[in-house]
Design a protein around this motif. Structure first.
Motif, PDB file in Angstrom:
ATOM      1  N   GLN A  41       0.826  -1.206   0.000  1.00 28.56           N
ATOM      2  CA  GLN A  41       0.000   0.000   0.000  1.00 28.56           C
ATOM      3  C   GLN A  41       0.861   1.257   0.000  1.00 28.56           C
ATOM      4  O   GLN A  41       0.540   2.236  -0.685  1.00 28.56           O
ATOM      5  N   LEU A  42       1.933   1.236   0.765  1.00 28.33           N
ATOM      6  CA  LEU A  42       2.831   2.386   0.791  1.00 28.33           C
ATOM      7  C   LEU A  42       3.526   2.578  -0.555  1.00 28.33           C
ATOM      8  O   LEU A  42       3.714   3.709  -1.023  1.00 28.33           O
ATOM      9  N   GLU A  43       3.914   1.490  -1.188  1.00 28.22           N
ATOM     10  CA  GLU A  43       4.533   1.572  -2.511  1.00 28.22           C
ATOM     11  C   GLU A  43       3.571   2.195  -3.520  1.00 28.22           C
ATOM     12  O   GLU A  43       3.969   3.036  -4.342  1.00 28.22           O
ATOM     13  N   TYR A  44       2.306   1.808  -3.443  1.00 25.64           N
ATOM     14  CA  TYR A  44       1.320   2.360  -4.369  1.00 25.64           C
ATOM     15  C   TYR A  44       1.140   3.855  -4.143  1.00 25.64           C
ATOM     16  O   TYR A  44       1.024   4.641  -5.096  1.00 25.64           O
ATOM     17  N   LEU A  45       1.102   4.276  -2.879  1.00 23.56           N
ATOM     18  CA  LEU A  45       0.920   5.687  -2.576  1.00 23.56           C
ATOM     19  C   LEU A  45       2.116   6.506  -3.062  1.00 23.56           C
ATOM     20  O   LEU A  45       1.944   7.594  -3.638  1.00 23.56           O
ATOM     21  N   VAL A  46       3.323   6.013  -2.849  1.00 20.75           N
ATOM     22  CA  VAL A  46       4.517   6.717  -3.307  1.00 20.75           C
ATOM     23  C   VAL A  46       4.530   6.809  -4.833  1.00 20.75           C
ATOM     24  O   VAL A  46       4.855   7.857  -5.408  1.00 20.75           O
ATOM     25  N   ALA A  47       4.158   5.738  -5.504  1.00 21.26           N
ATOM     26  CA  ALA A  47       4.110   5.752  -6.966  1.00 21.26           C
ATOM     27  C   ALA A  47       3.083   6.762  -7.468  1.00 21.26           C
ATOM     28  O   ALA A  47       3.323   7.485  -8.443  1.00 21.26           O
ATOM     29  N   LEU A  48       1.933   6.828  -6.815  1.00 20.93           N
ATOM     30  CA  LEU A  48       0.903   7.779  -7.213  1.00 20.93           C
ATOM     31  C   LEU A  48       1.388   9.210  -7.007  1.00 20.93           C
ATOM     32  O   LEU A  48       1.143  10.087  -7.843  1.00 20.93           O
ATOM     33  N   SER A  49       2.076   9.449  -5.914  1.00 18.42           N
ATOM     34  CA  SER A  49       2.620  10.780  -5.654  1.00 18.42           C
ATOM     35  C   SER A  49       3.631  11.179  -6.728  1.00 18.42           C
ATOM     36  O   SER A  49       3.670  12.340  -7.160  1.00 18.42           O
ATOM     37  N   ARG A  50       4.423  10.224  -7.176  1.00 17.22           N
ATOM     38  CA  ARG A  50       5.451  10.503  -8.173  1.00 17.22           C
ATOM     39  C   ARG A  50       4.852  10.665  -9.574  1.00 17.22           C
ATOM     40  O   ARG A  50       5.201  11.583 -10.315  1.00 17.22           O
ATOM     41  N   GLU A  51       3.937   9.784  -9.938  1.00 19.72           N
ATOM     42  CA  GLU A  51       3.383   9.782 -11.292  1.00 19.72           C
ATOM     43  C   GLU A  51       2.221  10.759 -11.470  1.00 19.72           C
ATOM     44  O   GLU A  51       1.933  11.198 -12.582  1.00 19.72           O
ATOM     45  N   ARG A  52       1.516  11.060 -10.367  1.00 20.71           N
ATOM     46  CA  ARG A  52       0.358  11.968 -10.391  1.00 20.71           C
ATOM     47  C   ARG A  52      -0.705  11.524 -11.398  1.00 20.71           C
ATOM     48  O   ARG A  52      -1.349  12.333 -12.059  1.00 20.71           O
ATOM     49  N   HIS A  53      -0.872  10.220 -11.490  1.00 25.08           N
ATOM     50  CA  HIS A  53      -1.856   9.654 -12.424  1.00 25.08           C
ATOM     51  C   HIS A  53      -2.081   8.202 -12.016  1.00 25.08           C
ATOM     52  O   HIS A  53      -1.131   7.432 -11.902  1.00 25.08           O
ATOM     53  N   PHE A  54      -3.349   7.829 -11.771  1.00 27.07           N
ATOM     54  CA  PHE A  54      -3.632   6.481 -11.280  1.00 27.07           C
ATOM     55  C   PHE A  54      -3.153   5.410 -12.250  1.00 27.07           C
ATOM     56  O   PHE A  54      -2.529   4.414 -11.846  1.00 27.07           O
ATOM     57  N   ALA A  55      -3.455   5.580 -13.537  1.00 28.97           N
ATOM     58  CA  ALA A  55      -3.100   4.544 -14.511  1.00 28.97           C
ATOM     59  C   ALA A  55      -1.582   4.401 -14.627  1.00 28.97           C
ATOM     60  O   ALA A  55      -1.051   3.286 -14.708  1.00 28.97           O
ATOM     61  N   HIS A  56      -0.874   5.534 -14.637  1.00 26.85           N
ATOM     62  CA  HIS A  56       0.581   5.483 -14.755  1.00 26.85           C
ATOM     63  C   HIS A  56       1.205   4.858 -13.510  1.00 26.85           C
ATOM     64  O   HIS A  56       2.176   4.081 -13.611  1.00 26.85           O
TER      65      HIS A  56
END
Length: 308
Positions: A5-20
């Motif tokens: 879950q933390l990995e997903y949140l960090v990725a979302l913060s970095r990519e700023r796009h759910f699909a990416h």
């Protein structure tokens, strides 16, 4: 709470796009969204501003991302520490470098990889100096090569060399066969330089300012290689760090003339986070840096007898 879950949140913060973000994490977008929603329920705070599309993180989400980055970095450090005790250091070392120092990275990665054959290295060679420090604080890289002037207390460094500058010009230019050239003489040439957002350019501007001048380059770029390419046309001159002569040598048809009046050097080094216990990868690279004479290696140009 799961690391995933933390990995997903960090990725979302970095990519700023759910699909990416989902693509980066190799999961479906619904799976990533549901994992973050469950994290919000567990923490009892909204983390993401949602409308019909991603609108950014909430203030709470921004704070949680910082903790998530730290937790994930500590997890990776633990894994590396245990792995090193068991079978030797393994994993991926991420190094960031300012463009003016990117030609120096190989002088560290070669001995590092020889000493740690199970480690892969990822080099990010086009970062601004501020970006390197930010990525170190955000656990996005383990080490950076950058200027050491005014380094904040959150970091520690191993000095590598003193950067100096040369006038790179075509053999047809009147200064090409001089032993030295002054900064004032260089200012009168048609220049191509690094752009003003880069620390390397700010260093050059500062040296010009010492003699009351301000350069007016016709061409600006974020690539040292592009500077060499423009000088090759015989229409431009440039000012480059001496370190790039180690990479390119002095190409046919060009001359590299040391710049004096003022004659200044700028310290460049390997920088890591000062947090303890810190990254095992960073500690290993620091150890290599302390036993590698980078400064002497930079004086040996490719193709010269001393380099063979």
């Amino acid at each position: 709470m799961l690391f995933r879950q933390l990995e997903y949140l960090v990725a979302l913060s970095r990519e700023r796009h759910f699909a990416h973000a989902a693509q980066e994490c190799h999961v479906s977008q619904p799976a990533l969204s549901e994992a973050i929603r469950k994290l919000e329920e567990e923490l009892d705070v909204p983390l993401v501003r949602r409308t019909r599309k991603y609108e950014g993180l909430t203030p709470e989400g921004e704070r949680i991302v910082v903790w998530a980055q730290r937790i994930l970095a500590e997890r990776d450090a633990l894994r590396n520490e245990v792995g090193a005790l068991r079978t030797g250091l393994s994993g991926t070392l991420r190094i960031g470098s300012v463009p003016t120092a990117s030609g120096v990275v190989s002088l560290l990665t070669a001995p590092f990889c020889a000493e740690h054959p199970l480690v892969n290295v990822e080099v990010r060679a086009d970062l601004l100096s501020d970006g390197i420090l930010r990525q170190l604080l955000n656990f996005e890289i383990e080490a950076g090569i950058t200027y050491l002037q005014n380094l904040p207390d959150e970091f520690r460094a191993a000095p590598l060399y003193e950067e100096r500058h040369v006038l790179l010009t075509h053999v047809a230019d009147g200064l090409a066969h001089r032993a030295t050239a002054t900064w004032e003489e260089a200012s009168r040439l048609p220049l191509c330089l690094l752009n003003g957002s880069m620390q390397g350019r700010r260093v050059i501007d500062g040296l010009f300012a010492e003699i009351g001048l301000r350069p007016s380059p016709r061409i600006e770029t974020d690539s040292v290689a592009t500077l060499f390419a423009h000088v090759r046309t015989a229409r431009w001159a440039s000012i480059v760090p001496h370190t790039w002569l180690h990479v390119f040598g002095i190409p046919q048809g060009m001359r590299a003339v040391p710049l004096v009046t003022p004659a200044r050097t700028v310290p460049v080094g390997l920088v890591v986070s000062a947090r303890e216990p810190g990254s095992t990868m960073a500690r290993a690279l620091l150890e290599v840096a302390r036993h590698t004479d980078v400064a002497s290696a930079l004086e040996r140009l490719p193709g010269s007898p001393a380099a063979e």
